[in-house]
Enzyme design. Structure first.
Site, PDB file in Angstrom:
ATOM      1  N   ARG A 139       0.829  -1.219   0.000  1.00  0.00           N
ATOM      2  CA  ARG A 139       0.000   0.000   0.000  1.00  0.00           C
ATOM      3  C   ARG A 139       0.857   1.261   0.000  1.00  0.00           C
ATOM      4  NH1 ARG A 139      -2.089   0.614   6.242  1.00  0.00           N
ATOM      5  NH2 ARG A 139      -0.137   0.020   7.224  1.00  0.00           N
ATOM      6  N   LYS A 158       1.727   6.649   1.480  1.00  0.00           N
ATOM      7  CA  LYS A 158       1.395   5.515   2.356  1.00  0.00           C
ATOM      8  C   LYS A 158      -0.126   5.441   2.452  1.00  0.00           C
ATOM      9  CE  LYS A 158       2.667   2.501   5.736  1.00  0.00           C
ATOM     10  NZ  LYS A 158       3.361   2.851   6.965  1.00  0.00           N
ATOM     11  N   ARG A 243      15.362  -1.285   0.941  1.00  0.00           N
ATOM     12  CA  ARG A 243      15.438  -1.995   2.214  1.00  0.00           C
ATOM     13  C   ARG A 243      16.381  -3.188   2.104  1.00  0.00           C
ATOM     14  NH1 ARG A 243       9.670  -1.484   4.092  1.00  0.00           N
ATOM     15  NH2 ARG A 243       8.793   0.210   2.858  1.00  0.00           N
ATOM     16  N   ASP A 323      12.750  -6.289   6.035  1.00  0.00           N
ATOM     17  CA  ASP A 323      12.011  -5.438   5.095  1.00  0.00           C
ATOM     18  C   ASP A 323      11.641  -4.099   5.710  1.00  0.00           C
ATOM     19  OD1 ASP A 323      10.173  -7.130   6.642  1.00  0.00           O
ATOM     20  OD2 ASP A 323       8.597  -6.103   5.564  1.00  0.00           O
ATOM     21  N   ASN A 324      11.863  -3.948   7.019  1.00  0.00           N
ATOM     22  CA  ASN A 324      11.662  -2.660   7.685  1.00  0.00           C
ATOM     23  C   ASN A 324      12.994  -1.997   8.021  1.00  0.00           C
ATOM     24  OD1 ASN A 324       8.887  -2.938   7.623  1.00  0.00           O
ATOM     25  ND2 ASN A 324       8.778  -3.927   9.615  1.00  0.00           N
TER      26      ASN A 324
END
Length: 578
Positions: A139, A158, A243, A323-324
């Site tokens: 998203r 976002k 990332r 991934d963060n």
């Protein structure tokens, strides 16, 4: 680790047409597009993406957008006129409608895929296809890259709607979580912690979605009801959004030789990362293997510094998967994050995060992410044994570098500037260890304690402002006071500067104001009925976190967490971000 003053831009951008002239789409122009993608960006259903670095996607505009807030500080740094935030074309673009943007802006955005590793373990089952080819920006849709005052910025919506990576979700973000992220990014920047930035926040006057959430006063770990919430789009900005998980995706494909261009795509994304995030330290003339080693060293330095800064200000990421983890070395993805009230090494705002991602375990979580980063570089060094060995050394040195950053951070928090001798270091280490025990046993408010200590008090009286009354220690209060008094005296013997200078330095690293969850809840509750005044008040207070502000601000925002807020869902813990 000190508070940084924002730099105002030299020229003013007052219209979207002015910004359009600065557009420069390096990612789409230099990396590979998914060959199965639609050219017009109407690509909103979950599907597998087998190759390519990005998918062109048109965002889905929110219906009836209304201005909620923008970052005045960041607008000033970029040279944007404040009036632009409420101009019709700017609102249209940053609430998801890019169909009418002025040229050379593009009428399609992009989303990227990445792999998932949790605490150093690779996963693919979160992908709906059980292959790992359906995981990515579900998203979050980037809509612009622009070079502004010599710096490249990527702007990402976002909650901008579904992408091929949406895994069946609606692609929306709700106002509640959007406000949290909007406020947190600018707060962290003001704290001097590297972070993505907040540009703007728009909410739909009519579009709503259903989300699980907590009933009032609920002490359940998980949400116990379904509520209808307004959708919103916040725009976050960073030099890039690459990332660790993104590099991992291409490394996994390369190791498995999933398609003929797998190794080439890995090399392209890594070199693109260097251009975007490390061009100032990695010489373009170097060979690729030399660039990779320098990248690894620089990322190690940034990542260890970042995590030490998180702990300095009491921040817990909550969900520090690969991934963060931004490879630029800054804070990214404010989902189930939180700031410590009571000091607790095991503090974890996310009910699904466990010990892995708890407050004082963040250095270990960072090391796992760095391990995955290093493993992603290895396929590119497969024919260079000497470089692989050097990469192994850089990787194995992470814990030592992390430890040094933590020592430096604790010394700064405690005003201990001279740690040159081994004996002095040992004394400081013992002092810090004893402090941790005392803070847990009393217990104390993390922010208030260090801010009061920053005044270098004569006795423990001021420190008691940080003490919570629900202490369950097994000794009498008199004995606790005695131990604190002894610790304070010991600390003072290690100070090498004058009281005034020590206090001045400590107040630059120990903030007075922190974005506590129980400050944010009333802001999003008011915003839900169209009142955005508390968002703006929090913006003002939390972008001056080191300053002595008014008596009213102090009474409202420099205080202990009320007892009735402990263990309450949505105030003390979250099950997810939405």
């Amino acid at each position: 680790m000190t508070n940084r003053l924002p730099q105002k831009a030299s020229s003013t951008i007052s219209m979207l047409q002015d910004l359009a002239k600065l557009a420069n789409y390096s990612l789409m122009d230099t990396l590979n597009c998914d060959p199965d993608a639609t050219k017009n960006g109407n690509d909103h259903a979950p599907r597998q993406v087998f190759t390519g670095h990005y998918v062109p996607v048109k965002p889905t505009p929110i219906i009836d957008p209304e201005y909620a807030a923008h970052s005045k500080n960041f607008f000033s740094e970029l040279g944007f006129a404040d009036s632009m935030a409420e101009s019709s074309d700017f609102v249209r673009m940053f609430s998801g409608d890019i169909s009418q943007v002025p040229e050379p802006m593009r009428k399609v955005g992009w989303a990227t895929g990445y792999a998932l590793s949790i605490y150093g373990t690779e996963y693919i089952q979160q992908c709906p296809f059980q292959t790992g080819n359906g995981y990515g920006d579900g998203r979050a849709i980037s809509v612009l890259e622009a070079v502004i005052n010599g710096r490249r910025w990527e702007m990402q919506l976002k909650g901008g709607g579904r992408t091929p990576y949406c895994r069946g979700a609606d692609g929306r973000a709700v106002l509640r979580s959007s406000i949290r992220e909007f406020l947190a990014q600018e707060h962290m920047h003001a704290l001097g912690v590297p972070t993505s930035r907040s540009l703007s926040l728009y909410v739909s006057k009519t579009e709503k979605v259903k989300r699980p959430w907590y009933s009032e006063g609920s002490r359940s770990e998980n949400p116990d009801m379904l509520i209808s919430e307004a959708v919103a789009i916040s725009t976050r900005v960073a030099p890039s959004f690459i990332r660790v998980g993104q590099l991992e995706l291409f490394a996994r494909r390369s190791r498995k030789n999933e398609h003929p261009k797998a190794l080439e795509e890995l090399e392209k994304i890594v070199l693109h990362l260097i251009d975007r995030e490390y061009a100032d330290v990695v010489n373009k003339q170097l060979t690729t293997p030399d660039k990779l080693l320098l990248l690894a060293r620089e990322f190690r330095s940034r990542l260890t510094s970042l995590v030490a800064n998180w702990i300095r200000v009491g921040y817990c990421q909550g969900n520090f998967n690969s991934d963060n983890c931004a490879v630029g070395g800054f804070t990214l993805d404010y989902g189930p994050f939180g700031f410590c009230d009571v000091f607790n090494p095991h503090y974890q705002p996310w009910t699904g995060g466990g010990h892995h991602f708890s407050f004082m375990n963040q250095p270990s979580a960072a090391q796992r992410n760095f391990d995955m980063f290093c493993s992603s570089l290895r396929p590119l060094l497969a024919s260079h044994q000497d470089y692989l060995l050097e990469l192994d050394e850089i990787q194995s040195g992470f814990s030592k570098v992390m430890e040094a950053q933590m020592e430096k951070m604790w010394a700064a928090k405690l005003g201990l500037s001279d740690l040159k001798t081994a004996s002095h270091k040992a004394l400081c280490s013992a002092l810090i260890s004893e402090l941790g025990t005392l803070m847990m046993q009393t217990p104390v408010d993390y922010t208030i304690f260090f801010r009061e200590l920053s005044s270098v008090p004569d006795d423990i009286g001021p420190l008691k402002k940080s003490f919570y009354n629900f202490a369950a220690h097994d000794t009498t209060l008199k004995e606790v006071d005695k131990r604190w008094t002894a610790w304070l005296a010991k600390w003072k013997t290690l100070l090498s500067s004058s009281t005034e200078e020590t206090s001045r330095q400590m107040k630059l690293v120990n903030p007075k104001y922190i974005l506590r969850e129980w400050f944010v809840v009333p802001a999003y509750q008011q915003a839900a009925v169209g009142n955005y005044s508390l968002i703006r008040e929090l913006q003002d207070v939390m972008t001056q976190p080191y300053e002595e502000q008014s008596k009213d601000v102090e009474d409202k925002y420099y205080r202990l967490k009320p007892p009735e807020f402990f263990e309450v869902g949505g105030l003390s813990h979250l099950s997810c971000s939405s």
